[in-house]
Write a protein that holds these residues in place. Structure first.
Motif, mmCIF file in Angstrom:
data_model
loop_
_atom_site.group_PDB
_atom_site.id
_atom_site.type_symbol
_atom_site.label_atom_id
_atom_site.label_comp_id
_atom_site.label_asym_id
_atom_site.label_seq_id
_atom_site.Cartn_x
_atom_site.Cartn_y
_atom_site.Cartn_z
ATOM 1 N N GLY A 1 0.866 -1.317 0.042
ATOM 2 C CA GLY A 1 -0.093 -0.078 0.018
ATOM 3 C C GLY A 1 0.928 1.103 -0.041
ATOM 4 N N ASN A 2 0.457 2.226 -0.985
ATOM 5 C CA ASN A 2 1.235 3.439 -0.920
ATOM 6 C C ASN A 2 0.725 4.558 -0.072
ATOM 7 O OD1 ASN A 2 3.464 3.038 -2.136
ATOM 8 N ND2 ASN A 2 2.863 3.229 -4.159
ATOM 9 N N MET A 3 1.571 5.331 0.395
ATOM 10 C CA MET A 3 0.654 6.650 1.110
ATOM 11 C C MET A 3 1.597 7.737 0.583
ATOM 12 S SD MET A 3 -0.783 5.224 4.635
ATOM 13 C CE MET A 3 -1.603 6.675 4.827
ATOM 14 N N ILE A 4 1.039 9.102 1.009
ATOM 15 C CA ILE A 4 1.788 10.174 0.751
ATOM 16 C C ILE A 4 1.426 11.242 1.920
ATOM 17 C CG2 ILE A 4 0.086 11.225 -0.754
ATOM 18 C CD1 ILE A 4 2.354 11.787 -2.794
ATOM 19 N N LEU A 5 2.589 12.048 2.233
ATOM 20 C CA LEU A 5 2.458 13.043 3.017
ATOM 21 C C LEU A 5 3.331 14.210 2.630
ATOM 22 C CD1 LEU A 5 1.560 14.152 5.934
ATOM 23 C CD2 LEU A 5 3.597 13.144 6.767
ATOM 24 N N ASP A 6 2.652 15.510 2.589
ATOM 25 C CA ASP A 6 3.559 16.469 2.034
ATOM 26 C C ASP A 6 4.424 16.253 0.839
ATOM 27 O OD1 ASP A 6 4.371 19.241 2.093
ATOM 28 O OD2 ASP A 6 6.148 18.671 3.432
ATOM 29 N N SER A 7 3.707 15.499 -0.176
ATOM 30 C CA SER A 7 4.309 15.349 -1.205
ATOM 31 C C SER A 7 5.604 14.129 -1.189
ATOM 32 C CB SER A 7 5.028 16.311 -2.176
ATOM 33 O OG SER A 7 4.138 17.130 -2.481
ATOM 34 N N LEU A 8 5.926 13.707 0.075
ATOM 35 C CA LEU A 8 6.739 12.484 0.351
ATOM 36 C C LEU A 8 6.145 11.009 0.218
ATOM 37 C CD1 LEU A 8 9.309 13.504 3.184
ATOM 38 C CD2 LEU A 8 9.771 13.347 0.599
ATOM 39 N N PRO A 9 6.621 10.391 -0.280
ATOM 40 C CA PRO A 9 6.225 8.815 -0.564
ATOM 41 C C PRO A 9 6.492 8.162 0.770
ATOM 42 C CG PRO A 9 7.890 8.999 -1.969
ATOM 43 C CD PRO A 9 7.833 10.159 -1.423
ATOM 44 N N LEU A 10 5.534 7.347 1.196
ATOM 45 C CA LEU A 10 5.820 6.406 2.424
ATOM 46 C C LEU A 10 6.977 5.273 1.949
ATOM 47 C CD1 LEU A 10 4.802 5.948 5.573
ATOM 48 C CD2 LEU A 10 3.350 4.194 4.227
ATOM 49 N N ALA A 11 7.841 5.077 2.989
ATOM 50 C CA ALA A 11 8.874 3.978 2.643
ATOM 51 C C ALA A 11 8.935 3.267 3.883
ATOM 52 C CB ALA A 11 10.116 4.839 2.013
ATOM 53 N N GLU A 12 9.405 2.121 3.435
ATOM 54 C CA GLU A 12 9.889 1.220 4.531
ATOM 55 C C GLU A 12 11.470 1.249 4.377
ATOM 56 O OE1 GLU A 12 8.735 -3.085 5.953
ATOM 57 O OE2 GLU A 12 8.407 -2.679 4.020
ATOM 58 N N ILE A 13 12.255 1.658 5.340
ATOM 59 C CA ILE A 13 13.614 1.949 5.355
ATOM 60 C C ILE A 13 14.267 0.907 6.173
ATOM 61 C CG2 ILE A 13 15.368 3.600 5.681
ATOM 62 C CD1 ILE A 13 13.741 5.625 4.492
#
Length: 664
Positions: A126-138
């Motif tokens: 599942g993808n999400m976005i906050l303030d144009s930054l994509p959510l990532a698992e790091i």
């Protein structure tokens, strides 16, 4: 949404503040300052998989939905790529840590559970976005030889769930784990007065990182009716990072069951500056491979350039020898004449070398489209290198490719008209119409077919009807009129001057050796240019498959330059060999020789698909047809572009060498 600033505002910001902080990454996104306690907007995007080319809307799966789902506005490129952002139930406030917040509780039927299971099997995220930054698992990895040096690797989004191994799944063969608890880790950087590129009144922080750690927890709660305020006994009180019971949330596909969706929000202060918040997504770990491949291609290039140089000096040296004949002794003259005779192959066909080939109009039309694609590629690469296509501005790359293509109608019409006049095409209107319809028409037909498939599969890569209308308007309202205008200019000009007249009767072509046959020389011609782009193509395909950001436009520009020169030179060398064998059918051959690069690209794309995709996706004809449809459009464009390069270089080469001989 306010966090999707219009591109115009982005441009204004670039024009207003040429300060280093903002200059690093040009239009698209204005830095946004959040005050403490201000609500930040987490939006959901698509469901993607690295094992299957289909992507879906987030709410295709029965996640917790808001009462009214709002689709956020998208640009043309995002619509084509199927990247749709939608509102979600996740709530967060600036610098307010929250633990174990309940999103909702859902009862799933076996049908819905089965749907989850299908998505988990294919590894959907599942993808999400906050303030144009994509959510990532790091994930952080250490190098084997140097444990202190670490590298951060990101995966976009979070996995929907995990398939259990046989020994873990004791209960039923169909059970799998659902990631029903997300811990968001949001990095922020407090606004400092020294960041002088922004207005000085503001207090607050920038968001510089958006990370997630997914968990699977079977939540429990005490008695009674369940509502959002119910205390979960599975979360310790006061909230810490611990959960009381750590049994994973197993969902049985045959029975379904209850799932409580929860999330944490943790704010972590970070010293990452706003301008470099994309670094984790854009870091290059393997630039050595790129350099290696470029050096490799340069070796091929130098070798080919040597051969072309040799041919040109032999031909032109003879001319100088002829002009200086007076000063020669008798022996030298005999020697020169003997050399002249050996060299005559290509000179014998001078009367036929400019004889128009079969389907000459189509060839001229492809030349027009080739010019259009060539200028489009150069402009897109230039824009990317100057940083105008920042990754935060999603869809910018696709949009710019389309706009540049449409606007380059004038050179397309002009070039195709000049060649149509050369091959004596009487029907100017037909030739121009072909230029406007042949290349885009095939692409649009394939695109339309792919779209029908995606639509049938309910995939979000299906382009909405409105976008199709916009494409049609761009094609018939902008591109076609420009092509007609260019063609009008082209037909007004004089015919291209050629150095030798065409004889009335075609000369007979002597029988050719087997290795000079058309199919063989065409297939050989595509190998070297493909060798030059092969490594870069691997990276582009990987970044498409793995949904990573491709950002190596510097390398891509170099590789594109090498590709163009290699195509030109291989075509010239093979064309010269055929002319020496008295075979003057060079028109289509020169186009196909370098154009066959695209055949190898398509085959490589197919190999890539079968080595990457999930075994179940191999037999899924529909999802494969989406991949191969888009791959086909890309390779068709490459075919026309490289074919044009080969043809035009042969055309100038032949004009040059036949211009240098005296015909008795």
């Amino acid at each position: 949404g306010a966090s999707h600033p219009m591109q115009c505002r982005g441009l204004l910001i670039v024009l207003l503040c040429a300060a280093p902080a903002a200059a690093f990454y040009l239009p698209g996104v204005a830095p946004r300052i959040f005050k403490d306690d201000e609500a930040v907007n987490m939006k959901v995007q698509t469901l993607i998989s690295t094992e299957k080319p289909l992507q879906y809307d987030y709410y295709q799966l029965p996640f917790c939905k808001p009462e009214k789902i709002v689709d956020l506005p998208e640009n043309l490129g995002e619509a084509l790529a199927g990247d749709k952002a939608q509102t979600s139930l996740y709530e967060a406030k600036m610098k307010v840590n929250q633990y174990c917040k309940v999103l909702c509780r859902k009862e799933y039927t076996s049908k819905e559970a089965k749907e989850f299971q299908d998505f988990v099997t294919f590894g959907y995220r599942g993808n999400m976005i906050l303030d144009s930054l994509p959510l990532a698992e790091i994930n952080t990895f250490a190098y084997q030889d140097n444990l202190n040096e670490t590298v951060q690797v990101y995966h976009l989004g979070y996995p929907v769930g995990l398939k259990l191994d046989e020994e873990d799944a004791k209960t039923s063969k169909d059970s799998f784990v659902l990631n029903n608890h997300l811990r968001f880790k949001i990095l922020y950087n407090p606004f400092q007065k020294s960041d002088d590129s922004f207005d000085t009144q503001s207090e607050g922080s920038f968001i510089v990182g958006y990370q997630v750690i997914p968990f699977s927890i079977k939540h429990s709660y005490d008695g009674g009716d369940f509502n959002k305020e119910t205390a979960l006994t599975s979360c310790t009180n006061p909230p810490s990072n611990r959960f009381q019971t750590d049994t994973p949330m197993l969902l049985d596909a045959e029975k379904g069951g209850e799932v409580i969706w929860t999330y944490d929000v943790e704010w972590v202060q970070s010293d990452i500056k706003w301008a470099s918040r994309w670094d984790v997504y854009l870091q290059m770990t393997d630039d050595n491979i790129h350099w290696f491949s470029i050096v490799n291609s340069l070796v091929i290039l130098i070798f080919l350039s040597g051969i072309v140089g040799l041919i040109m000096t032999r031909i032109l040296r003879k001319d100088f020898a002829r002009y200086n004949e007076e000063d020669l002794t008798d022996e030298e003259r005999v020697e020169a004449n003997k050399e002249m005779r050996e060299e005559t192959g290509w000179k014998l066909v001078y009367g036929d070398v400019f004889r128009p080939p079969p389907a000459a109009t189509i060839l001229s039309v492809y030349c027009g489209s080739g010019v259009q694609l060539m200028i489009m590629s150069v402009l897109t690469l230039a824009a990317a290198l100057l940083g105008f296509l920042s990754p935060a501005n999603k869809g910018a790359l696709l949009s710019s490719v389309l706009f540049f293509f449409v606007l380059m109608g004038v050179p397309a019409g002009y070039v195709s008209a000049r060649f149509c006049k050369l091959v004596k095409e009487p029907n100017h209107f037909k030739a121009t119409l072909y230029t406007g319809l042949l290349f885009p028409g095939v692409c649009f037909a394939v695109f339309f077919f792919v779209n029908m498939v995606a639509w049938a599969k309910q995939s979000s890569s299906a382009v909405p009807f409105g976008t199709l209308v916009v494409l049609m308007l761009l094609w018939f309202g902008v591109s076609l009129p420009l092509i007609f205008f260019g063609s009008y200019l082209g037909f007004k000009r004089e015919v291209i001057q050629v150095p030798v007249a065409t004889s009335p009767i075609p000369r007979q072509i002597p029988p050719q050796m087997w290795y000079m046959s058309m199919p063989l020389s065409v297939m050989v011609g595509g190998l070297l240019p493909f060798g030059a782009v092969f490594v870069e193509m691997f990276f582009i395909l990987s970044s498409i498959w793995q949904h990573r950001f491709y950002y190596m436009f510097g390398f891509l520009g170099l590789v594109f330059l090498i590709l163009v020169i290699t195509c030109a030179e291989i075509s010239i060398v093979l064309c010269y060999l055929h002319l020496c064998a008295e075979d003057y059918r060079w028109w289509w051959r020169s186009f196909l020789t370098s154009g066959s690069t695209a055949i190898y690209m398509f085959l490589y794309g197919a190999y890539h698909y079968y080595s990457r995709a999930h075994p179940a996706a191999h037999v899924d004809v529909l999802s494969a047809s989406i991949y191969f449809g888009y791959m086909g459009i890309m390779c068709y464009a490459m075919f026309v572009l490289t074919g044009f390069v080969g043809f035009i270089s042969c055309f100038f080469f032949i004009r040059k060498i036949y211009g240098s001989i005296k015909i008795d």
